[in-house]
Design a protein around this motif. Sequence first.
Motif, mmCIF file in Angstrom:
data_model
loop_
_atom_site.group_PDB
_atom_site.id
_atom_site.type_symbol
_atom_site.label_atom_id
_atom_site.label_comp_id
_atom_site.label_asym_id
_atom_site.label_seq_id
_atom_site.Cartn_x
_atom_site.Cartn_y
_atom_site.Cartn_z
ATOM 1 N N ILE A 186 -13.089 -1.070 -22.827
ATOM 2 C CA ILE A 186 -14.523 -1.270 -23.045
ATOM 3 C C ILE A 186 -14.881 -2.710 -22.711
ATOM 4 C CG2 ILE A 186 -16.361 -1.288 -24.791
ATOM 5 C CD1 ILE A 186 -14.898 1.004 -26.196
ATOM 6 N N ASN A 187 -15.988 -2.886 -22.027
ATOM 7 C CA ASN A 187 -16.469 -4.213 -21.677
ATOM 8 C C ASN A 187 -17.514 -4.684 -22.684
ATOM 9 O OD1 ASN A 187 -16.954 -6.461 -19.551
ATOM 10 N ND2 ASN A 187 -19.012 -5.689 -20.027
ATOM 11 N N GLY A 245 -6.054 -3.255 -22.140
ATOM 12 C CA GLY A 245 -6.685 -4.316 -22.914
ATOM 13 C C GLY A 245 -8.138 -4.002 -23.211
ATOM 14 N N LEU A 246 -8.814 -4.981 -23.801
ATOM 15 C CA LEU A 246 -10.218 -4.890 -24.188
ATOM 16 C C LEU A 246 -10.894 -6.190 -23.756
ATOM 17 C CD1 LEU A 246 -12.465 -3.504 -26.110
ATOM 18 C CD2 LEU A 246 -11.508 -4.970 -27.912
ATOM 19 N N SER A 247 -12.089 -6.107 -23.168
ATOM 20 C CA SER A 247 -12.803 -7.330 -22.774
ATOM 21 C C SER A 247 -13.889 -7.664 -23.796
ATOM 22 C CB SER A 247 -13.433 -7.183 -21.380
ATOM 23 O OG SER A 247 -12.472 -7.442 -20.382
ATOM 24 N N VAL A 248 -13.719 -8.802 -24.457
ATOM 25 C CA VAL A 248 -14.705 -9.282 -25.428
ATOM 26 C C VAL A 248 -15.416 -10.498 -24.840
ATOM 27 C CG1 VAL A 248 -13.577 -8.389 -27.491
ATOM 28 C CG2 VAL A 248 -12.862 -10.595 -26.568
ATOM 29 N N ASP A 249 -16.633 -10.739 -25.330
ATOM 30 C CA ASP A 249 -17.369 -11.897 -24.818
ATOM 31 C C ASP A 249 -17.590 -12.907 -25.930
ATOM 32 O OD1 ASP A 249 -19.215 -9.843 -25.792
ATOM 33 O OD2 ASP A 249 -20.817 -11.197 -25.210
ATOM 34 N N LEU A 318 -11.298 -11.981 -21.709
ATOM 35 C CA LEU A 318 -12.368 -12.841 -22.216
ATOM 36 C C LEU A 318 -13.447 -12.981 -21.150
ATOM 37 C CD1 LEU A 318 -13.579 -14.855 -24.314
ATOM 38 C CD2 LEU A 318 -12.371 -16.671 -23.060
ATOM 39 N N ASN A 319 -14.664 -12.585 -21.509
ATOM 40 C CA ASN A 319 -15.830 -12.848 -20.665
ATOM 41 C C ASN A 319 -16.539 -14.063 -21.255
ATOM 42 O OD1 ASN A 319 -15.068 -10.475 -19.485
ATOM 43 N ND2 ASN A 319 -16.945 -9.362 -19.920
#
Length: 494
Positions: A186-187, A245-249, A318-319
Amino acid sequence: MAKKEKILKENEQVESNHREVSQSDFPPSFVFGVATSAYQIEGACKEGGRGASIWDAFSHTEGKILDGSNGDIAVDHYHRYKEDIELIAKLGFTAYRFSISWSRIFPDGLGTKVNEEGITFYNNIIDALLEKGIQPYVTLYHWDLPLHLHESMGGWVNKEIVKYFGIYADTCFASFGDRVKKWITINEPMQTAVNGYDIGIFAPGRCQQSSTEPYLAAHHQILAHATAFSIYRSKYKDKQGGQVGLSVDCEWAEANSDRIEDKSAAARRVDFQLGWYLHPIYYGDYPEVMRKKLGDQLPEFTQEDKDLLRNTLDFIGLNHYTSRFIAHEVNSLVEGNYYQAQEMERIVEFEDGEIIGEKAASEWLYVVPWGIRKALNYIAQTYNNPIIYVTENGMDDEEDDTSPLHEMLDDKMRVKYYKRYLAAVSQAIKDGADVRGYFAWSLLDNFEWAQGYTKRFGLIYVDYKNGLTRHPKSSAYWFLRFLKGSEGKKGKEE
């Protein structure tokens, strides 16, 4: 020591390095890529068996998109993917992060019947990338929920969605996992939760139940991520050998002063961004400060949930784009339950009135390279030094249809942005953060969500008025030199 003096002293090394930043400042195996998302670039909204998504409905609702536009055609990547992949290869990138449109695989989102045309489309993209020596990094969900799931069951606020996301993820792993070795479930789940279900400025545009719905949406996204990870680990990992993985901002939060209240507010701000999603996976529950501030607005994890969540990350994406100074503020007038609960003020100026960094086109985006180093180091220190990929980083220009093309292509500010942020990433690696790759956002100018086509983030200029032709900007040529190894010499000349 004054705040400004302290920041400048801390980042002296990064700022002196950015003029000469080169690929040799990174480990030999470090991955450099570009990123996009399906709804922003694909178009072909009714072709190839694709079902409608919440962004189709939202963008066609009057007043929701700044310029009244939509992603029906976007930049037509659906028909031009070969041309776009050729550009990625020519620039020297060895990885491409893109997202799969859930409603291209399951038009109604339910997982009852696979759309084979959608499978073929993404197979073609993956094969074309591998032919050019480019590794696919695939995001399963970048905000474009199948509309049927929203209309029939409330989308992310209904726990049933976790099951349907699992079916969708399983299908993607089975169809593409023989070639895709890096998956992002999930982004930016925070943006879905806050902008989609609290403030309502993103699809599905909900703001009626902002004291509960954003937290339900977040809760179910976390469980959906863990469910997909669990499916991959049990069914595919041994055979396919990939990672999930998972992309968190995170907009880095720097305390506005040495006052304990401001330091606490800054720490709270980071917990409300990163901790909201990473704490449950690493520590079994939401951050203590979120529990304290939100009380029973936050759902509870059952013991079964906690068992499911444990160790469900092979890497963190990481965004990161920008940073703020944070001060304690009890009676904040910000919009949305999520922001009010944080009791903080976001500040963009030093004490002497100087701005935190040069402003890009978006009102939220200031150029603050030292923030990415701090964010990466924070993740390393807080979550047991995990593998990290910077899965988005970039800046935007204002759309300007009065300027000649050559002016729009000469994006000096973006070149400087990338130099400085990459220097800060290399410094974080020297600090000890286990950063394995970096993805520039974005490959192409595209549909920029609620801002429509008024903002341009691309390395490649897309001419919206003349057949969507692609023109590399100065930043694209800068990356070409950087990745071909001559940027060390070139950097000193600019």
